[in-house]
Design a protein around this motif. Structure first.
Motif, PDB file in Angstrom:
ATOM      1  N   ASN A   1       0.882  -1.165   0.000  1.00  0.00           N
ATOM      2  CA  ASN A   1       0.000   0.000   0.000  1.00  0.00           C
ATOM      3  C   ASN A   1       0.918   1.212   0.000  1.00  0.00           C
TER       4      ASN A   1
ATOM      5  N   SER B   1       0.444   4.538  -0.385  1.00  0.00           N
ATOM      6  CA  SER B   1       0.136   5.714   0.436  1.00  0.00           C
ATOM      7  C   SER B   1       0.302   5.386   1.920  1.00  0.00           C
ATOM      8  N   GLY B   2       0.114   4.138   2.281  1.00  0.00           N
ATOM      9  CA  GLY B   2       0.332   3.733   3.665  1.00  0.00           C
ATOM     10  C   GLY B   2       1.780   3.305   3.926  1.00  0.00           C
TER      11      GLY B   2
HETATM   12  C1  LIG Z   1      -3.609   2.242   2.383  1.00  0.00           C
HETATM   13  O1  LIG Z   1      -3.081   3.138   3.308  1.00  0.00           O
HETATM   14  C2  LIG Z   1      -3.850   4.316   3.467  1.00  0.00           C
HETATM   15  C3  LIG Z   1      -3.069   5.264   4.374  1.00  0.00           C
HETATM   16  O2  LIG Z   1      -2.650   4.606   5.535  1.00  0.00           O
HETATM   17  C4  LIG Z   1      -5.213   3.945   4.029  1.00  0.00           C
HETATM   18  O3  LIG Z   1      -6.012   5.091   4.158  1.00  0.00           O
HETATM   19  C5  LIG Z   1      -5.884   2.972   3.067  1.00  0.00           C
HETATM   20  O4  LIG Z   1      -7.100   2.512   3.611  1.00  0.00           O
HETATM   21  C6  LIG Z   1      -5.000   1.777   2.816  1.00  0.00           C
HETATM   22  N1  LIG Z   1      -5.598   0.970   1.751  1.00  0.00           N
HETATM   23  C7  LIG Z   1      -5.797  -0.331   1.882  1.00  0.00           C
HETATM   24  C8  LIG Z   1      -6.445  -0.997   0.732  1.00  0.00           C
HETATM   25  O5  LIG Z   1      -5.448  -0.963   2.858  1.00  0.00           O
END
Ligand SMILES: *[C@@H]1O[C@H](CO)[C@@H](O)[C@H](O)[C@H]1NC(C)=O
Ligand SMILES: *[C@@H]1O[C@H](CO)[C@@H](O)[C@H](O)[C@H]1NC(C)=O
Ligand SMILES: *[C@@H]1O[C@H](CO)[C@@H](O)[C@H](O)[C@H]1NC(C)=O
Ligand SMILES: *[C@@H]1O[C@H](CO)[C@@H](O)[C@H](O)[C@H]1NC(C)=O
Length: 664
Positions: free
Chosen positions: A418, A420-421
């Motif tokens: 992920n 962005s995470g």
């Molecule tokens: C990915 O990370 C972002 C930021 O932490 C979060 O908002 C998002 O839900 C995550 N997406 C998934 C599919 O886990």
């Protein structure tokens, strides 16, 4: 009526005249003689050269014209059809458009597909085959006409009679286009439709250009397999390559799907493969939009952005295609040199001779899940050397004996990312005696992830980081991640306009989850990452990204394993067999083809048995699917793996039949 001298009294039906004819012949007459007599009796001026006899009851062509009726075992009561070998098929191409094509219904499917591909200018026809149209189990059975109508809304039908029908001398390529007297379809030489060399002539062939999806209804309407079992059902529909269409009950005018069957694309080259690349891109696009293959949300937005970009450039290039043929050739050259796209099964990679020490990787945390939760994990410090990961309790102990060592040959590598995470995990399933060991690697940065991921992928194939494909793999992973970055510079983002049509760019799941405006905004953000790409590069990137998805290239079949109680799945890929849990798709065990000694099928009990060099053999019963389909997938992949870079177009067809029909 019956005389003693007449051994056989044939009742024959001439399909295209709708006439029944009886002939008095003896059992010693040759098939050729029967046809001659028949044509004499019909007394109709017509070119009968494409006609042959079909034995209805036995479902077989009588093609050996020098064989006698007795030799074929044909009795007086047999009903024979005198019918053209070439018949129309409604072919649904990978881009979901339908085309009517005349195909030899007495040729083996492998040969028929080769002919179709030759007409369409698609190299490596051995990678494609024909699939029956899947039925949506939720849709009520409709009358045939209604189903047809349904189709027509989605399709552009181009009717043509290709070179596959023009036996030499029938008409030449220079002949002016004319029309079929029966159905009014144009009889133009194929070069006018597709171009011999579409790129160099600046003549964008209809097959080489991607057409944007015109309406979101199409996506809503089309059948979307919901589970792995649904996907396995679709795979039951692959035709047998070593038998003819007629023998497999394919009817004239039936819809069949032309698809890239083996997900192994040999020597994909934008310079020669404009149509092949486009059709491959289209197959990938639809697989993603119809959720036939899973991807993450970030990946979906990347695919949508690439699609948006490709749609834009395709419209532009067809608007002024008379002008930019040179530019396209330049783009192809540029794409070739920058990208150096090596797709799986492509260029053979050589180990570099001048590398004295094999690169190593250090410094990574690894954890084992306890009862499948990632919370209670045990952390190690790891190094990666050759194809082995060594784990130490701490960095300081790295010179001593490792707490654990894992050989990655034959492991399953799955990303869990992920961006962005900032999560960059790699899930490894490592084969052990009684199944698979689950291990997770946690990387801190994109760069570290790319190196470890590339090393894991190579190691799973038994290759080390010294292999010349390693750096390319690292670069591919990095560019795959880069295309998903979301750090837009607002200055460069296009304003949201209505012509983005987000409903046609992402799968229905995301349309339910977000508002159209939100999706448009994210697609335009993601578009920044790809906006500079040329048309051909964008398509190649799309294909490459598709190949990076964890489920890519796995063909599922329902199977019952020896000793197993539940219904399970066998996944077949270009290099391995995977036993899978039918509900979750988790790998239970994998076997590599490279380790395989032989395989065979017991047709009576429908059991496939595969023997390996150094592990117990694998046996499974083909549940629901014809064993031949499974057998052909295994044999087909073995066949494809024997292709060499310097091999020219000619294929060893007999070898293909041997490998897929169980003659070896
Ligand atoms: C990915 O990370 C972002 C930021 O932490 C979060 O908002 C998002 O839900 C995550 N997406 C998934 C599919 O886990
Ligand atoms: C059609 O296929 C059959 C079987 O392979 C072959 O004998 C025949 O010559 C083919 N017809 C044409 C016109 O190619
Ligand atoms: C062809 O391209 C040139 C410059 O690239 C442009 O000025 C011209 O208008 C184009 N012609 C057409 C017919 O699009
Ligand atoms: C392959 O074909 C090319 C040209 O079509 C020819 O020059 C070359 O010698 C061929 N190679 C082999 C191995 O047959």
């Amino acid at each position: 009526y019956l005389s003693d001298t007449v051994k056989a009294m044939e009742c024959m039906h001439v399909t295209d005249l709708h006439r029944d004819v009886s002939l008095r012949v003896t059992g010693e007459i040759h098939i050729g003689g029967v046809m001659l007599k028949l044509v004499e009796k019909l007394d109709v001026k017509k070119d009968w050269s494409d006609h042959a006899l079909w034995w209805e009851k036995k479902k077989t062509w009588l093609l050996k014209t020098h064989w006698t009726l007795d030799k074929y075992g044909i009795q007086a009561d047999a009903r024979l059809l005198f019918t053209p070998q070439h018949k129309l098929l409604r072919l649904q191409l990978p881009n979901m458009k339908h085309m009517k094509v005349k195909v030899n219904f007495s040729d083996r499917v492998f040969k028929a597909v080769s002919d179709i591909c030759k007409t369409f200018n698609i190299r490596h026809p051995e990678e494609l085959s024909l699939l029956r149209k899947p039925r949506d189990p939720k849709k009520k059975k409709k009358k045939l006409e209604e189903v047809e109508e349904d189709d027509l809304e989605l399709e552009d039908i181009h009717v043509f009679l290709g070179s596959i029908y023009s036996s030499p001398g029938l008409y030449s390529k220079t002949m002016t286009p004319t029309y079929d007297s029966r159905d009014g379809s144009p009889l133009s030489p194929t070069s006018a439709w597709f171009g011999d060399s579409p790129l160099s002539e600046g003549n964008p062939s209809i097959l080489a250009v991607s057409q944007p999806i015109s309406s979101p209804d199409i996506l809503v309407k089309l059948y979307k397999p919901q589970s792995l079992l649904d996907k396995a059902k679709i795979n039951q529909g692959w035709l047998d390559s070593s038998r003819s269409l007629m023998e497999q009950d394919v009817k004239e005018n039936e819809v069949l799907l032309l698809r890239f069957k083996y997900h192994s694309f040999f020597d994909l080259n934008p310079k020669y493969d404009a149509i092949r690349v486009n059709q491959l891109y289209e197959q990938a696009k639809w697989a993603i939009l119809l959720e036939e293959i899973e991807c993450t949300e970030e990946e979906m937005m990347m695919f949508a952005a690439l699609q948006y970009h490709i749609n834009k450039l395709s419209i532009m290039s067809s608007d002024n295609h008379m002008n930019n043929s040179e530019k396209e050739v330049d783009e192809v050259d540029a794409a070739l040199s920058d990208l150096e796209i090596t797709l799986e099964g492509g260029k053979t990679s050589n180990t570099l001779g001048d590398i004295t020490s094999i690169p190593e990787l250090h410094d990574l945390s690894l954890f084992r899940p306890k009862k499948l939760t990632l919370k209670g994990y045990k952390q190690y410090w790891c190094t990666f050397k050759d194809i082995t990961i060594s784990c130490y309790k701490s960095k300081e102990e790295a010179h001593g004996t490792p707490a654990n060592q894992m050989n990655l040959r034959g492991c399953e590598v799955t990303p869990d990312v992920n961006i962005s995470g900032q999560k960059f995990n790699i899930k490894l399933l490592i084969p052990v005696a009684d199944g698979m060991n689950e291990i997770w690697l946690r990387c801190d940065t994109e760069k570290q992830y790319a190196h470890w991921m590339a090393a894991c992928r190579l190691a799973s194939k038994g290759k080390t980081m010294a292999d010349s494909s390693y750096n390319l793999e690292v670069q591919n992973i990095l560019s795959f991640l880069k295309m998903q970055h979301m750090n837009p510079d607002p200055q460069f983002i296009e304003p949201i306009t209505t012509d983005i049509n987000p409903e046609c760019l992402v799968s229905p799941r995301y349309l339910k989850k977000y508002k159209n405006k939100q999706i448009s905004a994210r697609i335009l953000e993601a578009h920044q990452n790809v906006a500079q790409m040329s048309l051909i590069e964008a398509k190649m990137r799309f294909i490459q990204a598709w190949q990076s998805l964890p489920e890519f290239g796995v063909t599922h079949f329902l199977a019952k394993f020896q000793g197993g109680k539940r219904e399970e799945l066998i996944g077949i890929t270009y290099n391995r067999l995977i036993r899978m849990d039918a509900s979750t798709g988790d790998a239970i065990k994998t076997w590599r083809f490279s380790n395989m000694k032989q395989w065979n099928v017991n047709w009576e009990i429908k059991m496939v048995t595969v023997e390996f060099a150094d592990e117990p053999s694998l046996s499974f019963i083909c549940a629901e699917v014809d064993c031949k389909v499974v057998h052909e997938f295994i044999g087909g992949y073995i066949f494809l793996s024997t292709r060499a870079k310097d091999q020219n177009e000619s294929l060893d067809e007999e070898m293909f039949y041997k490998l897929t029909s169980g003659w070896v």
